[in-house]
Write a protein that holds these residues in place. Structure first.
Motif, PDB file in Angstrom:
ATOM      1  N   UNK A  41       0.841  -1.198   0.000  1.00  0.00           N
ATOM      2  CA  UNK A  41       0.000   0.000   0.000  1.00  0.00           C
ATOM      3  C   UNK A  41       0.874   1.246   0.000  1.00  0.00           C
ATOM      4  N   UNK A  42       0.609   2.146  -0.938  1.00  0.00           N
ATOM      5  CA  UNK A  42       1.337   3.409  -1.029  1.00  0.00           C
ATOM      6  C   UNK A  42       0.695   4.409  -0.069  1.00  0.00           C
ATOM      7  N   UNK A  43       1.457   5.072   0.793  1.00  0.00           N
ATOM      8  CA  UNK A  43       0.881   6.008   1.771  1.00  0.00           C
ATOM      9  C   UNK A  43       0.112   7.142   1.101  1.00  0.00           C
ATOM     10  N   UNK A  44      -0.932   7.640   1.754  1.00  0.00           N
ATOM     11  CA  UNK A  44      -1.716   8.740   1.184  1.00  0.00           C
ATOM     12  C   UNK A  44      -0.871   9.961   0.837  1.00  0.00           C
ATOM     13  N   UNK A  45       0.110  10.292   1.672  1.00  0.00           N
ATOM     14  CA  UNK A  45       0.939  11.471   1.401  1.00  0.00           C
ATOM     15  C   UNK A  45       1.694  11.326   0.085  1.00  0.00           C
ATOM     16  N   UNK A  46       2.156  10.118  -0.215  1.00  0.00           N
ATOM     17  CA  UNK A  46       2.859   9.876  -1.480  1.00  0.00           C
ATOM     18  C   UNK A  46       1.883  10.001  -2.649  1.00  0.00           C
ATOM     19  N   UNK A  75      -5.389  -1.449  -1.638  1.00  0.00           N
ATOM     20  CA  UNK A  75      -4.466  -0.362  -1.980  1.00  0.00           C
ATOM     21  C   UNK A  75      -5.186   0.990  -2.091  1.00  0.00           C
ATOM     22  N   UNK A  76      -6.514   0.966  -2.258  1.00  0.00           N
ATOM     23  CA  UNK A  76      -7.274   2.205  -2.404  1.00  0.00           C
ATOM     24  C   UNK A  76      -8.222   2.436  -1.232  1.00  0.00           C
ATOM     25  N   UNK A  77      -7.931   1.805  -0.119  1.00  0.00           N
ATOM     26  CA  UNK A  77      -8.780   1.966   1.066  1.00  0.00           C
ATOM     27  C   UNK A  77      -8.759   3.385   1.607  1.00  0.00           C
ATOM     28  N   UNK A  78      -7.757   4.151   1.221  1.00  0.00           N
ATOM     29  CA  UNK A  78      -7.603   5.526   1.705  1.00  0.00           C
ATOM     30  C   UNK A  78      -8.239   6.547   0.773  1.00  0.00           C
TER      31      UNK A  78
END
Length: 316
Positions: A41-46, A75-78
């Protein structure tokens, strides 16, 4: 090193063939379609930084995320956090994929103005992806499109498995056209024709687009979305351009695939598309150097090199 310091070469622009569009809208799908297939999972800030960099590079349509249940695409839970943290750039659209009415509810709550639905042209894929039959998918999408358009939202319709299906093989063109026309009839403003497993070839592309035109669907209602599994994405794009299609989906750095079709490798890289468009003298508004910088940066975030041929050539 920043790619601007390298003295980027540019393709030699030839006179644009008369049958090609003078300008192309690049529908950037990297933040959604690209990152949804990542193992980590890519962090939201990135993601927010990625969105900002893409807009600053000149992309005017940047598909941002999907309001899908985290169980299916963690991966898109955010998605809500990303939308809430986004600082929109003037003149840039930020579409969001909505799989159902609950997804639409979340999009409306977040103030989204552009949404997309994701249909398929085959029975096998709709059952695996949507747990519905080919015909039943329309019962799910109809209230989504109706409600969205009533809210003044623009709705795009994706049609996956247009050129081939890993379970069914070749897909009858008349079946593809039937699915597409039903989505347009619901109120979708545009259809994106997806080569989900990357098996299309230029002649096949011409046949599918020609079949839509023969049924009264203008090329201005069509977009193309190619994967480069067999190295045909640019050739297929050129075939579509020759028939007047002027919206092309691509992903910065060639990120992405399809989590429900394991044979689907990366999307057409936006840099590769821009290089070809520059050589053809077709306007697109993207700063190639800034885009390459962005993909090199994102490759560093993901811990692997970009698969884009142009990124490799210019930043390697």
């Amino acid at each position: 090193m920043n790619t601007r310091e390298l003295g980027l070469p540019m393709p030699v622009a030839s006179p644009r063939p008369a049958e090609l569009p003078s300008a192309v809208t690049i529908w950037e799908v990297g933040p959604r379609d690209g990152l949804q297939n990542e193992s980590e999972v890519v962090p939201p800030a990135v993601k927010l930084d990625f969105l900002t960099r893409l807009a600053e590079a000149g992309l005017t349509v940047v598909e941002t995320t999907s309001f899908v249940h985290p169980k299916w695409v963690p991966q898109l839970a955010d998605a809500a956090e990303v939308i809430d943290g986004l600082t929109p750039r003037e003149g840039v659209r930020y579409p969001v994929l909505v799989p159902n009415e609950r997804g639409l509810d979340r999009a409306i709550e977040s103030g989204v103005r552009d949404v997309a639905i994701f249909a398929a042209a085959t029975e096998s894929f709709t059952r695996k992806n949507l747990n519905r039959s080919l015909d039943e998918q329309f019962g799910m999408f109809d209230p989504v499109v109706s409600r969205a358009t009533a809210e003044g939202m623009d709705v795009r319709g994706y049609v996956s498995m247009v050129f081939g299906d890993p379970w069914e093989g070749a897909v009858p063109i008349e079946q593809v056209v039937s699915v597409g026309k039903r989505l347009l009839g619901m109120g979708c403003s545009q259809l994106s024709l997806g080569d989900t497993i990357g098996s299309a070839t230029p002649g096949h592309v011409e046949a599918v687009i020609g079949a839509f035109v023969a049924e009264g669907v203008g090329v201005d209602r069509l977009a193309v979305h190619f994967h480069d599994t067999y190295g045909q994405a640019l050739a297929n794009t050129y075939a579509a351009l020759r028939l007047g299609v002027s919206t092309v989906d691509s992903s910065a750095g060639g990120l992405g695939g399809c989590p429900y079709a394991k044979s689907a490798t990366g999307n057409l890289a936006t840099e590769d598309l821009v290089w070809m468009l520059d050589g053809l003298g077709i306007e697109h508004g993207v700063d190639l150097a800034a885009l390459v910088d962005t993909s090199v940066w994102m490759a560093g975030q993901l811990g692997r090199p970009s698969p884009s041929a142009v990124v490799k050539a210019l930043a390697g």
